[in-house]
Design a protein around this motif. Structure first.
Motif, PDB file in Angstrom:
ATOM      1  N   PHE A   1       3.211  -1.225  -5.037  1.00 36.05           N
ATOM      2  CA  PHE A   1       2.455  -1.540  -3.829  1.00 36.05           C
ATOM      3  C   PHE A   1       2.064  -0.243  -3.120  1.00 36.05           C
ATOM      4  CE2 PHE A   1       3.932  -6.110  -2.632  1.00 36.05           C
ATOM      5  CZ  PHE A   1       3.531  -6.555  -3.876  1.00 36.05           C
ATOM      6  N   PRO A   2       0.806  -0.141  -2.671  1.00 37.39           N
ATOM      7  CA  PRO A   2       0.474   0.993  -1.802  1.00 37.39           C
ATOM      8  C   PRO A   2       1.234   0.891  -0.493  1.00 37.39           C
ATOM      9  CG  PRO A   2      -1.327  -0.602  -1.845  1.00 37.39           C
ATOM     10  CD  PRO A   2      -0.336  -1.043  -2.901  1.00 37.39           C
ATOM     11  N   VAL A   3       1.309   1.991   0.245  1.00 35.71           N
ATOM     12  CA  VAL A   3       2.125   2.027   1.462  1.00 35.71           C
ATOM     13  C   VAL A   3       1.729   0.929   2.441  1.00 35.71           C
ATOM     14  CG1 VAL A   3       2.702   3.395   3.507  1.00 35.71           C
ATOM     15  CG2 VAL A   3       2.683   4.482   1.257  1.00 35.71           C
ATOM     16  N   TRP A   4       0.406   0.738   2.656  1.00 35.33           N
ATOM     17  CA  TRP A   4      -0.035  -0.242   3.648  1.00 35.33           C
ATOM     18  C   TRP A   4       0.376  -1.655   3.252  1.00 35.33           C
ATOM     19  CZ3 TRP A   4      -3.181  -4.286   2.335  1.00 35.33           C
ATOM     20  CH2 TRP A   4      -3.898  -4.181   1.132  1.00 35.33           C
ATOM     21  N   LEU A   5       0.285  -1.985   1.953  1.00 37.02           N
ATOM     22  CA  LEU A   5       0.646  -3.327   1.501  1.00 37.02           C
ATOM     23  C   LEU A   5       2.153  -3.523   1.564  1.00 37.02           C
ATOM     24  CD1 LEU A   5      -0.120  -6.048   0.333  1.00 37.02           C
ATOM     25  CD2 LEU A   5      -0.115  -5.021  -1.963  1.00 37.02           C
ATOM     26  N   PHE A   6       2.901  -2.472   1.259  1.00 36.10           N
ATOM     27  CA  PHE A   6       4.356  -2.582   1.349  1.00 36.10           C
ATOM     28  C   PHE A   6       4.775  -2.798   2.804  1.00 36.10           C
ATOM     29  CE2 PHE A   6       8.758  -1.131   1.410  1.00 36.10           C
ATOM     30  CZ  PHE A   6       9.262  -1.769   0.290  1.00 36.10           C
ATOM     31  N   LYS A   7       4.102  -2.131   3.727  1.00 31.08           N
ATOM     32  CA  LYS A   7       4.411  -2.319   5.147  1.00 31.08           C
ATOM     33  C   LYS A   7       4.157  -3.763   5.578  1.00 31.08           C
ATOM     34  CE  LYS A   7       3.759   2.346   7.011  1.00 31.08           C
ATOM     35  NZ  LYS A   7       2.985   3.184   7.956  1.00 31.08           N
ATOM     36  N   ILE A   8       3.059  -4.340   5.141  1.00 28.98           N
ATOM     37  CA  ILE A   8       2.752  -5.725   5.498  1.00 28.98           C
ATOM     38  C   ILE A   8       3.773  -6.674   4.880  1.00 28.98           C
ATOM     39  CG2 ILE A   8       1.071  -7.584   5.202  1.00 28.98           C
ATOM     40  CD1 ILE A   8      -1.127  -5.484   5.442  1.00 28.98           C
ATOM     41  N   THR A   9       4.175  -6.383   3.639  1.00 29.36           N
ATOM     42  CA  THR A   9       5.198  -7.197   2.979  1.00 29.36           C
ATOM     43  C   THR A   9       6.504  -7.160   3.763  1.00 29.36           C
ATOM     44  OG1 THR A   9       4.207  -6.744   0.807  1.00 29.36           O
ATOM     45  CG2 THR A   9       6.483  -7.554   0.837  1.00 29.36           C
ATOM     46  N   ILE A  10       6.906  -5.965   4.184  1.00 30.57           N
ATOM     47  CA  ILE A  10       8.137  -5.836   4.971  1.00 30.57           C
ATOM     48  C   ILE A  10       7.979  -6.525   6.324  1.00 30.57           C
ATOM     49  CG2 ILE A  10       9.652  -4.190   6.152  1.00 30.57           C
ATOM     50  CD1 ILE A  10      10.085  -4.402   3.136  1.00 30.57           C
ATOM     51  N   ALA A  11       6.785  -6.475   6.907  1.00 25.11           N
ATOM     52  CA  ALA A  11       6.561  -7.177   8.176  1.00 25.11           C
ATOM     53  C   ALA A  11       6.743  -8.686   7.998  1.00 25.11           C
ATOM     54  CB  ALA A  11       5.170  -6.863   8.711  1.00 25.11           C
ATOM     55  N   LEU A  12       6.279  -9.223   6.865  1.00 31.73           N
ATOM     56  CA  LEU A  12       6.485 -10.649   6.584  1.00 31.73           C
ATOM     57  C   LEU A  12       7.978 -10.963   6.441  1.00 31.73           C
ATOM     58  CD1 LEU A  12       3.597 -11.262   4.025  1.00 31.73           C
ATOM     59  CD2 LEU A  12       3.799 -12.294   6.299  1.00 31.73           C
ATOM     60  N   ILE A  13       8.691 -10.086   5.727  1.00 27.91           N
ATOM     61  CA  ILE A  13      10.138 -10.264   5.575  1.00 27.91           C
ATOM     62  C   ILE A  13      10.821 -10.159   6.937  1.00 27.91           C
ATOM     63  CG2 ILE A  13      12.216  -9.224   4.581  1.00 27.91           C
ATOM     64  CD1 ILE A  13      10.487  -8.435   2.169  1.00 27.91           C
ATOM     65  N   THR A  14      10.329  -9.248   7.760  1.00 30.41           N
ATOM     66  CA  THR A  14      10.881  -9.113   9.119  1.00 30.41           C
ATOM     67  C   THR A  14      10.683 -10.394   9.917  1.00 30.41           C
ATOM     68  OG1 THR A  14      10.474  -6.727   9.138  1.00 30.41           O
ATOM     69  CG2 THR A  14      10.736  -7.809  11.275  1.00 30.41           C
ATOM     70  N   GLY A  15       9.513 -10.987   9.772  1.00 28.52           N
ATOM     71  CA  GLY A  15       9.256 -12.254  10.461  1.00 28.52           C
ATOM     72  C   GLY A  15      10.234 -13.344  10.036  1.00 28.52           C
ATOM     73  N   ILE A  16      10.508 -13.421   8.728  1.00 29.20           N
ATOM     74  CA  ILE A  16      11.447 -14.424   8.224  1.00 29.20           C
ATOM     75  C   ILE A  16      12.858 -14.126   8.732  1.00 29.20           C
ATOM     76  CG2 ILE A  16      12.516 -15.395   6.156  1.00 29.20           C
ATOM     77  CD1 ILE A  16       9.862 -14.756   4.688  1.00 29.20           C
TER      78      ILE A  16
END
Length: 255
Positions: free
Chosen positions: A25-40
């Motif tokens: 994953f590029p950095v920006w996509l990994f950040k969004i993925t982690i943000a989704l995990i953070t939401g959960i």
């Protein structure tokens, strides 16, 4: 199918997905993925807190956790402190409760900062996350098998009755060995320092979430992951260790 087999299969799938996302994953996509995990994760925290404190809507805080993580990872970080207090005050003033205010600030801070630290580490050096994974996964595995085999002395009976001192020492040995080996293979020798610190503090990360669940009277943070309970049950030690790595390398880079 036995609980251990379900736990193992689920763990392998999650581990493979985690490693793939780190590497590709590029950095920006990994950040969004982690943000989704953070939401959960934030939803799980407030799912627990809602059982004790008035006026807490877990879905609202889960969505807030996602957007706060995005802000933290893409915008000036001081903004997030202001928003955490605003969101918490908005929730607490409706039920006129200082306890709800305190719980809201705690829940958002714990969820957003700790889980989002994974993305900060990826931005620093994605191979640091692989060192982190080796440290935590080896520690978890050793803790489970050593505790099952020879564990007799309870580590914290009120918080986690199944955890033993033997399992904790096994976890530390496994973490240091696997984390140190990964640091050597990925040519990040200085990572051995956070590996050593994290091998100890990840024990506290596990107990920290256990303390929260026991205060609420729940065994798991949710039932999202077969064989593991909730997301927080799977990553409680990981996010504590991740914060250790982030702090170490931020200090290192400023000296």
């Amino acid at each position: 199918m036995s609980e251990l087999l379900v736990r193992t299969i689920t763990g392998i799938i999650l581990a493979a997905a985690a490693v793939f996302s780190v590497l590709y994953f590029p950095v920006w996509l990994f950040k969004i993925t982690i943000a989704l995990i953070t939401g959960i994760g934030t939803w799980e925290i407030f799912h627990l807190l809602s059982k004790r404190f008035e006026g807490i809507n877990p879905l609202f805080f889960g969505i807030s956790g996602f957007f706060l993580s995005i802000i933290f990872l893409f915008l000036p970080p001081f903004l997030i402190f202001f928003l955490i207090f605003l969101i918490s005050f908005y929730t607490a003033h409706r039920v006129y409760s200082l306890d709800t205010l305190t719980a809201s600030v705690f829940g958002l801070s714990y969820g957003v900062f700790f889980i989002s630290s994974l993305a900060l580490l990826h931005e620093q050096n994605k191979y640091l996350l692989l060192v982190l994974f080796a440290t935590v996964w080896a520690g978890d595995t050793m803790a489970y098998f050593v505790g099952k085999t020879i564990g007799k002395h309870r580590l914290a009976p009120r918080l986690s009755p199944k955890k033993t001192w033997e399992g904790a020492f096994g976890s530390i040995i496994g973490s240091v060995f696997a984390g140190g080996l990964a640091a050597y293979l990925f040519e990040i020798p200085e990572a051995i320092i956070p590996v050593l610190i994290a091998s100890i503090l990840m024990q506290i990360g596990d107990l920290f979430e256990s303390f929260l669940k026991r205060q609420i009277g729940e065994k798991d943070s949710s039932h999202l992951i077969p064989g593991h309970g909730g997301l927080l049950d799977r990553i409680d030690a990981l996010i504590f260790a991740s914060v250790v790595f982030v702090i170490f390398f931020q200090i290192k880079n400023t000296l």
